[in-house]
Motif scaffolding. Structure first.
Motif, PDB file in Angstrom:
ATOM      1  N   THR A 115     -14.067  -4.603  24.198  1.00 38.10           N
ATOM      2  CA  THR A 115     -13.219  -4.893  23.044  1.00 38.10           C
ATOM      3  C   THR A 115     -12.782  -3.628  22.301  1.00 38.10           C
ATOM      4  O   THR A 115     -12.099  -3.719  21.278  1.00 38.10           O
ATOM      5  CB  THR A 115     -13.929  -5.855  22.077  1.00 38.10           C
ATOM      6  OG1 THR A 115     -15.250  -5.351  21.792  1.00 38.10           O
ATOM      7  CG2 THR A 115     -14.027  -7.244  22.666  1.00 38.10           C
ATOM      8  N   ILE A 119      -5.109  -4.944  21.845  1.00 35.45           N
ATOM      9  CA  ILE A 119      -4.623  -6.253  22.286  1.00 35.45           C
ATOM     10  C   ILE A 119      -3.763  -6.119  23.541  1.00 35.45           C
ATOM     11  O   ILE A 119      -3.929  -6.865  24.518  1.00 35.45           O
ATOM     12  CB  ILE A 119      -3.807  -6.931  21.161  1.00 35.45           C
ATOM     13  CG1 ILE A 119      -4.751  -7.513  20.106  1.00 35.45           C
ATOM     14  CG2 ILE A 119      -2.930  -8.040  21.708  1.00 35.45           C
ATOM     15  CD1 ILE A 119      -5.437  -8.789  20.526  1.00 35.45           C
ATOM     16  N   ASP A 123      -4.638  -7.614  27.251  1.00 35.06           N
ATOM     17  CA  ASP A 123      -3.700  -8.493  27.938  1.00 35.06           C
ATOM     18  C   ASP A 123      -3.415  -7.974  29.345  1.00 35.06           C
ATOM     19  O   ASP A 123      -3.394  -8.746  30.310  1.00 35.06           O
ATOM     20  CB  ASP A 123      -2.407  -8.599  27.135  1.00 35.06           C
ATOM     21  CG  ASP A 123      -1.424  -9.579  27.773  1.00 35.06           C
ATOM     22  OD1 ASP A 123      -1.707 -10.787  27.767  1.00 35.06           O
ATOM     23  OD2 ASP A 123      -0.386  -9.126  28.294  1.00 35.06           O
ATOM     24  N   GLN A 127      -4.188  -9.641  33.089  1.00 28.98           N
ATOM     25  CA  GLN A 127      -3.162  -9.771  34.125  1.00 28.98           C
ATOM     26  C   GLN A 127      -3.677  -9.251  35.460  1.00 28.98           C
ATOM     27  O   GLN A 127      -3.430  -9.852  36.513  1.00 28.98           O
ATOM     28  CB  GLN A 127      -1.906  -9.008  33.707  1.00 28.98           C
ATOM     29  CG  GLN A 127      -1.137  -9.638  32.561  1.00 28.98           C
ATOM     30  CD  GLN A 127       0.046  -8.787  32.129  1.00 28.98           C
ATOM     31  OE1 GLN A 127       0.572  -8.012  32.913  1.00 28.98           O
ATOM     32  NE2 GLN A 127       0.450  -8.935  30.879  1.00 28.98           N
ATOM     33  N   GLU A 154      -7.506 -11.442  16.415  1.00 23.34           N
ATOM     34  CA  GLU A 154      -6.491 -11.447  17.478  1.00 23.34           C
ATOM     35  C   GLU A 154      -7.137 -11.223  18.846  1.00 23.34           C
ATOM     36  O   GLU A 154      -6.775 -11.883  19.829  1.00 23.34           O
ATOM     37  CB  GLU A 154      -5.439 -10.371  17.199  1.00 23.34           C
ATOM     38  CG  GLU A 154      -4.570 -10.638  15.977  1.00 23.34           C
ATOM     39  CD  GLU A 154      -5.280 -10.325  14.666  1.00 23.34           C
ATOM     40  OE1 GLU A 154      -4.764 -10.745  13.613  1.00 23.34           O
ATOM     41  OE2 GLU A 154      -6.340  -9.661  14.704  1.00 23.34           O
ATOM     42  N   LYS A 155      -8.084 -10.298  18.921  1.00 20.14           N
ATOM     43  CA  LYS A 155      -8.744 -10.034  20.208  1.00 20.14           C
ATOM     44  C   LYS A 155      -9.552 -11.243  20.665  1.00 20.14           C
ATOM     45  O   LYS A 155      -9.507 -11.631  21.844  1.00 20.14           O
ATOM     46  CB  LYS A 155      -9.649  -8.806  20.094  1.00 20.14           C
ATOM     47  CG  LYS A 155      -8.904  -7.480  19.980  1.00 20.14           C
ATOM     48  CD  LYS A 155      -9.882  -6.308  19.883  1.00 20.14           C
ATOM     49  CE  LYS A 155      -9.148  -4.998  19.691  1.00 20.14           C
ATOM     50  NZ  LYS A 155     -10.066  -3.838  19.582  1.00 20.14           N
ATOM     51  N   LEU A 158      -7.316 -13.950  21.976  1.00 20.68           N
ATOM     52  CA  LEU A 158      -6.838 -13.641  23.327  1.00 20.68           C
ATOM     53  C   LEU A 158      -7.916 -13.938  24.362  1.00 20.68           C
ATOM     54  O   LEU A 158      -7.641 -14.534  25.413  1.00 20.68           O
ATOM     55  CB  LEU A 158      -6.414 -12.176  23.407  1.00 20.68           C
ATOM     56  CG  LEU A 158      -6.009 -11.677  24.802  1.00 20.68           C
ATOM     57  CD1 LEU A 158      -4.752 -12.396  25.286  1.00 20.68           C
ATOM     58  CD2 LEU A 158      -5.794 -10.168  24.801  1.00 20.68           C
ATOM     59  N   GLU A 161      -8.135 -17.650  24.808  1.00 21.24           N
ATOM     60  CA  GLU A 161      -6.953 -18.149  25.502  1.00 21.24           C
ATOM     61  C   GLU A 161      -7.015 -17.847  26.999  1.00 21.24           C
ATOM     62  O   GLU A 161      -6.578 -18.660  27.813  1.00 21.24           O
ATOM     63  CB  GLU A 161      -5.700 -17.509  24.903  1.00 21.24           C
ATOM     64  CG  GLU A 161      -4.406 -17.926  25.583  1.00 21.24           C
ATOM     65  CD  GLU A 161      -3.219 -17.128  25.082  1.00 21.24           C
ATOM     66  OE1 GLU A 161      -2.166 -17.152  25.747  1.00 21.24           O
ATOM     67  OE2 GLU A 161      -3.338 -16.468  24.036  1.00 21.24           O
ATOM     68  N   ARG A 162      -7.580 -16.694  27.361  1.00 24.04           N
ATOM     69  CA  ARG A 162      -7.636 -16.303  28.768  1.00 24.04           C
ATOM     70  C   ARG A 162      -8.895 -16.787  29.469  1.00 24.04           C
ATOM     71  O   ARG A 162      -9.211 -16.329  30.558  1.00 24.04           O
ATOM     72  CB  ARG A 162      -7.499 -14.785  28.889  1.00 24.04           C
ATOM     73  CG  ARG A 162      -6.227 -14.234  28.242  1.00 24.04           C
ATOM     74  CD  ARG A 162      -4.949 -14.893  28.770  1.00 24.04           C
ATOM     75  NE  ARG A 162      -4.394 -14.175  29.891  1.00 24.04           N
ATOM     76  CZ  ARG A 162      -3.493 -13.205  29.796  1.00 24.04           C
ATOM     77  NH1 ARG A 162      -3.058 -12.830  28.601  1.00 24.04           N
ATOM     78  NH2 ARG A 162      -3.031 -12.615  30.869  1.00 24.04           N
ATOM     79  N   HIS A 201     -14.117 -18.797  16.369  1.00 22.00           N
ATOM     80  CA  HIS A 201     -13.457 -18.949  17.669  1.00 22.00           C
ATOM     81  C   HIS A 201     -14.267 -19.783  18.665  1.00 22.00           C
ATOM     82  O   HIS A 201     -13.795 -20.058  19.765  1.00 22.00           O
ATOM     83  CB  HIS A 201     -13.132 -17.568  18.244  1.00 22.00           C
ATOM     84  CG  HIS A 201     -11.988 -16.900  17.532  1.00 22.00           C
ATOM     85  ND1 HIS A 201     -12.164 -16.184  16.363  1.00 22.00           N
ATOM     86  CD2 HIS A 201     -10.665 -16.873  17.806  1.00 22.00           C
ATOM     87  CE1 HIS A 201     -10.987 -15.732  15.956  1.00 22.00           C
ATOM     88  NE2 HIS A 201     -10.068 -16.135  16.799  1.00 22.00           N
TER      89      HIS A 201
END
Length: 442
Positions: A115, A119, A123, A127, A154-155, A158, A161-162, A201
């Motif tokens: 971390t 961001i 990302d 990928q 935000e981190k 993410l 989400e991933r 989260h």
């Protein structure tokens, strides 16, 4: 077939219970440059690929703690992290050309401090992972590590989400005085803010890492840290004894074995009283893993490591790049990694080979140091022999009441489990122990 070590257990028990953390076998300090590079294709061609572990290493941190001997670089230039991710992508491409339809049962991102990345960099990292492992869109457990100072909403959003299912936060202590002694410039307010972000989260599994044994720590401050960790109610808590390792920032402590053992027992008892279950000397869990996913067994299934400090495992070869602690040496190894083309990632140059004897020893050590113990029938099915016949020194554990046979299982007793860091190294082969002794720290 005897593989007994030269040292009697009775002699080991007169020494320190803190010899070394046996989280892997062979230890990385036993790795050496191979006689000749081995093509990646040859290394993996006969390996089962239906249940693999993918480990991705991010060797960067905001600072290096006084106790840390990990392969990591603090406060790298922005361009270095960008170039590192480009090299990581080339390495992933090399594995894509090598492995035939790999299936991953576990994924983990470690470090360093993953971390620490921005961001945009996180990302890009995902990928790379998702292109390399299309099944990431299916439920495959993914673990990620972090530190309080590097967390943002935000981190964490993410990561969720991933598909991150487990987040491990290195806290070490809630007491600022103890953190200062550990060489960790971290404020209590940072830790509390990080815990609030994690709670918001709602990761399926959250882990907190704690350390005991610093010179400033008192029993009261240690128990206060345990109580605060329990109040957060993470699914996992790890209790790590402090080690003073070569080239790290801490001065060597004397006469502290009894102190670490007292703190371990106090922390263990407090966690057991709070409803946690002990699964190893270090790991305590309060609930069944909700993200179990496909079956993976670290003693028998392979691991693909991406990144400069990552290890990879096959049945007969464990490999990585060279290891260092000093910043200048870490930087040099990183520069070599970043300069590689995709074709340069197609060969293995540094590692340790495991003959059949070492493979048996690895299964024994990694199984025995878990609270569940070694399932003797599984061992016999795999190797065609009995563990107690292959390793008659195990009878010494039984005679000292550090282990017991329960049906088909050979497991450590509570007295044995608390001496895992002496029992593990005691079981190392003479060859591996000598290579570790001869390792030149850099």
């Amino acid at each position: 077939m005897s593989m007994a070590g030269a040292t009697k257990l009775a002699d080991v028990l007169t020494g320190s219970p803190y010899v070394g953390y046996s989280y892997a076998y062979p230890h990385k300090t036993a790795y050496r440059r191979l006689a000749e590079p081995l093509p990646l294709q040859r290394v993996w061609q006969a390996e089962p690929s239906d249940s693999l572990f993918l480990y991705v290493h991010i060797p960067f941190c905001e600072y290096r703690c006084g106790f840390c001997n990990l392969f990591t670089l603090s406060q790298p230039a922005d361009s270095l992290t960008t170039r590192y991710l480009a090299a990581l992508e080339r390495e992933a491409d090399a594995y894509q050309e090598t492995l035939a339809e790999p299936q991953f049962s576990r994924l983990a991102i470690g470090g360093g401090t993953p971390t620490f990345l921005t961001i945009a960099e996180l990302d890009r990292l995902f990928q790379i992972i998702e292109r390399f492992t299309p099944e990431r869109r299916i439920a495959v457990p993914l673990s990620c590590e972090g530190s309080p100072a590097t967390l943002t909403a935000e981190k964490l959003a993410l990561l969720r989400e991933r598909g991150t299912t487990r987040f491990s936060l290195g806290i070490q202590s809630f007491e600022e005085r103890d953190l200062q002694t550990l060489g960790r410039p971290q404020k209590r307010a940072e830790v509390e803010q990080a815990l609030a972000l994690l709670a918001a989260h709602r990761f399926p599994v959250t882990n907190l890492d704690l350390i005991y044994g610093s010179s400033s720590q008192t029993l009261a401050s240690w128990l206060a840290t345990i109580e605060r960790a329990v109040a957060f109610a993470p699914e996992e808590i790890y209790l790590y004894p402090l080690y003073v390792r070569p080239l790290t920032g801490l001065a060597r402590l004397e006469e502290w074995d009894d102190w670490r053992l007292l703190l371990y027992r106090a922390g263990r008892d407090k966690l057991l009283e709070a409803g946690y279950q002990q699964t190893s000397m270090r790991m305590f869990t309060r609930a069944a893993d909700e993200t179990a996913g496909p079956t993976y067994c670290c003693q028998s299934d392979g691991m693909v490591g991406l990144g400069c400090g990552a290890r990879s495992y096959t049945h007969s070869l464990h490999y990585s790049r060279e290891y260092a602690v000093k910043s200048a040496n870490v930087a040099g190894i990183l520069a070599d990694y970043i300069g590689k083309s995709m074709g340069d990632f197609g060969a293995v140059e540094f590692g340790a080979t495991l003959d059949e004897h070492e493979q048996r020893r690895r299964v024994l050590i990694l199984s025995l140091l878990q609270a569940e113990g070694l399932r003797c029938a599984d061992y016999a099915k795999r190797f065609g022999s009995e563990a107690l016949a292959d390793f008659p020194e195990l009878y010494e554990l039984l005679s000292h009441k550090l282990a017991e046979v329960d049906g088909d299982c050979l497991r450590l007793t509570p007295a044995g489990l608390e001496r895992s860091d002496a029992i593990g190294p005691w079981l190392y082969s003479a060859t591996i122990a000598q290579q570790m002794e001869e390792y030149a720290w850099r």
